[in-house]
Design a protein around this motif. Structure first.
Motif, PDB file in Angstrom:
ATOM      1  N   TRP A   1       6.711   8.367   7.209  1.00 29.30           N
ATOM      2  CA  TRP A   1       6.982   9.256   5.860  1.00 29.30           C
ATOM      3  C   TRP A   1       8.092   8.448   4.935  1.00 29.30           C
ATOM      4  O   TRP A   1       9.155   8.799   4.749  1.00 29.30           O
TER       5      TRP A   1
ATOM      6  N   GLU B   1       0.799  -1.165  -0.150  1.00 26.24           N
ATOM      7  CA  GLU B   1       0.020   0.157  -0.176  1.00 26.24           C
ATOM      8  C   GLU B   1       0.952   1.289   0.012  1.00 26.24           C
ATOM      9  O   GLU B   1       1.903   1.293   0.486  1.00 26.24           O
ATOM     10  N   GLU B   2       0.424   2.393  -0.510  1.00 22.69           N
ATOM     11  CA  GLU B   2       0.955   3.764  -0.734  1.00 22.69           C
ATOM     12  C   GLU B   2       1.006   4.372   0.656  1.00 22.69           C
ATOM     13  O   GLU B   2      -0.164   4.280   1.437  1.00 22.69           O
ATOM     14  N   THR B   3       2.176   4.948   1.076  1.00 21.99           N
ATOM     15  CA  THR B   3       1.879   5.783   2.372  1.00 21.99           C
ATOM     16  C   THR B   3       1.651   7.307   1.917  1.00 21.99           C
ATOM     17  O   THR B   3       1.180   8.005   3.128  1.00 21.99           O
ATOM     18  N   ASP B   4       1.725   7.768   0.696  1.00 21.56           N
ATOM     19  CA  ASP B   4       1.425   9.129   0.319  1.00 21.56           C
ATOM     20  C   ASP B   4       2.224  10.045   1.166  1.00 21.56           C
ATOM     21  O   ASP B   4       3.669   9.466   1.297  1.00 21.56           O
ATOM     22  N   TRP B   5       1.509  11.213   1.643  1.00 18.59           N
ATOM     23  CA  TRP B   5       2.334  12.031   2.331  1.00 18.59           C
ATOM     24  C   TRP B   5       2.477  11.993   3.787  1.00 18.59           C
ATOM     25  O   TRP B   5       2.872  12.813   4.651  1.00 18.59           O
ATOM     26  N   GLY B   6       1.609  10.822   4.212  1.00 23.01           N
ATOM     27  CA  GLY B   6       1.424  10.702   5.602  1.00 23.01           C
ATOM     28  C   GLY B   6       2.412  10.025   6.501  1.00 23.01           C
ATOM     29  O   GLY B   6       3.372   9.520   5.816  1.00 23.01           O
TER      30      GLY B   6
ATOM     31  N   PHE C   1       6.954   8.177   1.838  1.00 20.90           N
ATOM     32  CA  PHE C   1       6.479   8.665   0.727  1.00 20.90           C
ATOM     33  C   PHE C   1       6.514   7.461  -0.531  1.00 20.90           C
ATOM     34  O   PHE C   1       7.100   7.899  -1.747  1.00 20.90           O
ATOM     35  N   LYS C   2       5.675   6.676  -0.243  1.00 20.14           N
ATOM     36  CA  LYS C   2       5.586   5.539  -1.116  1.00 20.14           C
ATOM     37  C   LYS C   2       4.368   6.086  -2.110  1.00 20.14           C
ATOM     38  O   LYS C   2       3.303   6.054  -1.667  1.00 20.14           O
ATOM     39  N   PHE C   3       4.792   6.149  -3.413  1.00 24.63           N
ATOM     40  CA  PHE C   3       3.652   6.456  -4.356  1.00 24.63           C
ATOM     41  C   PHE C   3       3.423   5.614  -5.471  1.00 24.63           C
ATOM     42  O   PHE C   3       2.845   5.592  -6.314  1.00 24.63           O
ATOM     43  N   ASP C   4       4.388   4.425  -5.637  1.00 22.38           N
ATOM     44  CA  ASP C   4       4.698   3.519  -6.585  1.00 22.38           C
ATOM     45  C   ASP C   4       4.264   2.080  -6.027  1.00 22.38           C
ATOM     46  O   ASP C   4       5.068   1.213  -6.522  1.00 22.38           O
ATOM     47  N   SER C   5       3.160   1.858  -5.349  1.00 21.79           N
ATOM     48  CA  SER C   5       2.755   0.452  -5.122  1.00 21.79           C
ATOM     49  C   SER C   5       2.456  -0.395  -6.317  1.00 21.79           C
ATOM     50  O   SER C   5       2.712  -1.313  -6.359  1.00 21.79           O
TER      51      SER C   5
END
Length: 230
Positions: free
Chosen positions: A88, A80-85, A90-94
Motif C-alpha cells: 500500500w 511502476e504504479e502500485t495503485d490501491w493494491g 498508493f503510487k499513482f505518479d510513475s
C-alpha cells in the motif's frame, strides 16, 4: 520437542524479517545515468469453461531508471504504479517519477546525486528489480538518509506485539492456568484413588490367597497323619 519449537520460532522470525525487508521502503544514494521503457510480455489465462481455457499473451510498457552507485556499479529500478493494491504505497505518479529521473540524469564529470526510495530486491536470475517510489536530489554521495518511516513502523509493530503478548499472557493467567491447575489436581486425585484401590485389591487378594494356602495346609497335615511313613 523444545528444539523443534525453537526451530519453528526462528523460521517464523526469519520469514517475517525477509517480508519486512522486501516491502518496507529503502533509500539508495545513487547517480541517475538514464531512463528506459521496455516492452514486456505478460502471460494470462482466460478461462472460458471449467477445465478449458485459452492462453493469452499481453504486453505492457514498463519504465526503468538506470543508476550507478558511487563506486560505479550499476543499479536499475523499475518504475511502476502500485495503485490501491498491496503493497500500500498508493503510487499513482510513475510518470512524474520518470520525469524527475530524466531531469536529474547526469554524467560522471558533472554528477547529480539523488536518493531513490524503493521497495523490493534486485535478483538478476529472476529479472527482479526494486520498484522506485520517489526520487529526491541531495548534496552528494555522502548523504545519509534516515529511514524515519521504518523506525516509526518497527517501533509501532514492536509495541503492538508486546501488547498482544501481554494480553495473551494475562488471559492465560486468568483463564487457562486455573483450568490446567484444576486438571492436574483432578488427575492427581484420580491417580491416588486408583493406587489406593489397587492396593486394597492387592491386600484382599493376598488375604484370600493366604486363607486358601492355609486351607491347603490343613489337608496336607491330614494326609500325613492318615498315611504315615513306613
Amino acid at each position: 520437542m523444545r528444539l523443534v519449537k525453537y526451530g519453528l520460532l526462528a523460521l517464523l522470525v526469519l520469514l517475517v524479517t525477509l517480508f519486512l525487508n522486501f516491502y518496507l521502503p529503502s533509500k539508495d544514494v545513487v547517480r541517475i545515468v538514464g531512463t528506459d521503457v521496455k516492452r514486456m510480455d505478460v502471460v494470462s489465462r482466460d478461462f472460458v469453461e471449467e477445465g478449458d481455457g485459452n492462453t493469452q499473451r499481453n504486453t505492457r510498457d514498463v519504465r526503468f531508471v538506470n543508476a550507478v552507485w558511487e563506486n560505479g556499479k550499476p543499479r536499475v529500478y523499475r518504475n511502476e504504479e502500485t495503485d490501491w493494491g498491496f503493497p500500500w504505497y498508493f503510487k499513482f505518479d510513475s510518470g512524474n517519477v520518470q520525469a524527475k529521473a530524466q531531469n536529474l540524469t547526469s554524467t560522471a564529470e558533472n554528477p547529480k546525486w539523488v536518493v531513490v526510495t524503493h521497495y523490493g530486491w534486485r535478483i538478476q536470475i529472476f529479472s527482479m528489480f526494486p520498484n522506485a517510489v520517489d526520487i529526491e536530489q541531495v548534496d552528494g554521495p555522502g548523504y545519509t538518509p534516515i529511514p524515519w518511516f521504518n523506525i516509526v513502523f518497527l517501533i509501532s509493530l514492536g509495541a503492538l506485539i508486546w501488547i498482544v503478548l501481554a494480553f495473551l499472557m494475562r488471559l492465560r493467567e486468568r483463564h487457562v492456568d486455573p483450568l490446567v491447575d484444576q486438571f492436574e489436581e483432578d488427575t492427581a486425585a484420580y491417580r491416588e484413588a486408583a493406587e489406593s484401590g489397587a492396593e486394597e485389591i492387592k491386600q484382599q487378594a493376598s488375604g484370600l490367597y493366604g486363607r486358601w494356602q492355609r486351607w491347603l495346609d490343613t489337608w496336607r497335615s491330614k494326609d500325613k497323619k492318615r498315611y504315615p511313613r513306613r
